[in-house]
Scaffold this motif. Structure first.
Motif, PDB file in Angstrom:
ATOM      1  N   ASP A  57       0.803  -1.224   0.000  1.00 14.72           N
ATOM      2  CA  ASP A  57       0.000   0.000   0.000  1.00 14.72           C
ATOM      3  C   ASP A  57       0.837   1.277   0.000  1.00 14.72           C
ATOM      4  O   ASP A  57       0.342   2.350   0.314  1.00 14.72           O
ATOM      5  N   ARG A  81       1.237   5.326   2.932  1.00 15.33           N
ATOM      6  CA  ARG A  81       0.263   4.248   3.075  1.00 15.33           C
ATOM      7  C   ARG A  81      -1.072   4.721   2.512  1.00 15.33           C
ATOM      8  O   ARG A  81      -1.376   5.925   2.544  1.00 15.33           O
ATOM      9  N   TYR A  83      -5.251   4.319   2.752  1.00 15.78           N
ATOM     10  CA  TYR A  83      -6.415   3.817   3.476  1.00 15.78           C
ATOM     11  C   TYR A  83      -7.654   4.190   2.676  1.00 15.78           C
ATOM     12  O   TYR A  83      -7.983   5.380   2.539  1.00 15.78           O
ATOM     13  N   GLU A  84      -8.306   3.196   2.111  1.00 22.51           N
ATOM     14  CA  GLU A  84      -9.488   3.416   1.264  1.00 22.51           C
ATOM     15  C   GLU A  84      -9.170   4.459   0.196  1.00 22.51           C
ATOM     16  O   GLU A  84      -8.273   4.245  -0.612  1.00 22.51           O
ATOM     17  N   TYR A  99      -3.283   6.584   9.780  1.00 23.74           N
ATOM     18  CA  TYR A  99      -3.969   5.407   9.246  1.00 23.74           C
ATOM     19  C   TYR A  99      -4.920   4.819  10.295  1.00 23.74           C
ATOM     20  O   TYR A  99      -6.096   4.540  10.003  1.00 23.74           O
ATOM     21  N   ALA A 103      -9.151   4.630  10.350  1.00 24.96           N
ATOM     22  CA  ALA A 103      -9.853   3.356  10.540  1.00 24.96           C
ATOM     23  C   ALA A 103     -10.859   3.421  11.685  1.00 24.96           C
ATOM     24  O   ALA A 103     -11.824   2.655  11.716  1.00 24.96           O
TER      25      ALA A 103
END
Length: 239
Positions: A57, A81, A83-84, A99, A103
């Motif tokens: 990612d 990174r 995330y979605e 991150y 979440a």
């Protein structure tokens, strides 16, 4: 003073021996792509003993020569990174803080309000962070810098910036103004930069103008806003 003046990333770094670590985020000149870059520079043996490696990612840093790794605490981390629909870019382990906050339904700013600058006095290296949020064929982005509010590192100032994506324009934030002892911390708003259409042009302009003695690694990425397809480039001085 023209507040809308833009310079290339190369023009902003050329001749400066040490801007530290840097993040650039912006939109291609043709308006079709989100683009970003993250680079690291280093003066110490420990800082210079690094490479970027790609992950599922994003990227992470690792020691080029593990036998020479002295202290991993501030130099080994995941700078990028995803995330979605959000891409996080930072100069430290606050990538993971952001991150984890996303979440949990929290925000970029929520996450960074729990962090401070790095505990490496007398420099107290700022933590710089960025995040692109892709939505509806376009994107917005945020940037932040956490830096010492006092010479002894006894207090932290937190600055947050939010930007719409404007074709041909980006923002550049870096940890230091220039070399020094202690190293002077970045001041003011992220610098306005002009963005090209070509990822290769963006990559080379960034890398070629970083000081050849102190540059270590560079990662760049271009995301087609219509298809979501990403292209990346990675350069390591240590090969």
């Amino acid at each position: 003073m023209n507040v809308y003046e833009t310079k290339t990333i190369g023009q902003l770094t050329d001749g400066n021996s040490y801007v530290g670590r840097g993040i650039v985020i912006g939109k291609s000149r043709d308006g079709e792509k989100a683009m970003f870059a993250y680079f690291i520079m280093g003066r110490s043996v420990n800082s210079r003993n690094r490479v970027f490696v790609q992950t599922e990612d994003g990227i992470r840093t690792q020691a080029f020569d593990p036998s020479r790794l002295a202290d991993p605490s501030l130099i080994i981390y995941a700078p990028v990174r995803r995330y979605e629909n959000s891409i996080i870019v930072t100069n430290g382990d606050q990538t993971d803080t952001i991150y984890d906050a996303l979440a949990q339904g929290k925000t970029f700013a929520d996450a960074l309000r729990t962090r401070e600058f790095e505990p490496d006095g007398p420099n107290f290296t700022p933590r710089i962070s960025g995040m692109l949020t892709l939505s509806g064929g376009d994107f917005t982005y945020q940037m932040s810098i956490l830096k010492s509010a006092a010479p002894d590192g006894s207090a932290c100032s937190r600055y947050f910036f939010e930007y719409p994506a404007v074709a041909g324009v980006g923002q550049f934030i870096h940890t230091y103004v220039c070399d020094g002892n202690p190293i002077p911390t970045f001041v003011g708003e992220p610098e306005r930069v002009s963005m090209p259409d070509s990822l290769d042009a963006f990559t080379l302009d960034t890398w070629d103008h970083l000081d050849a003695n102190n540059r270590i690694s560079l990662y760049t990425c271009s995301i087609d806003l219509a298809s979501g397809t990403a292209e990346t480039r990675l350069i390591n001085k240590n090969v």
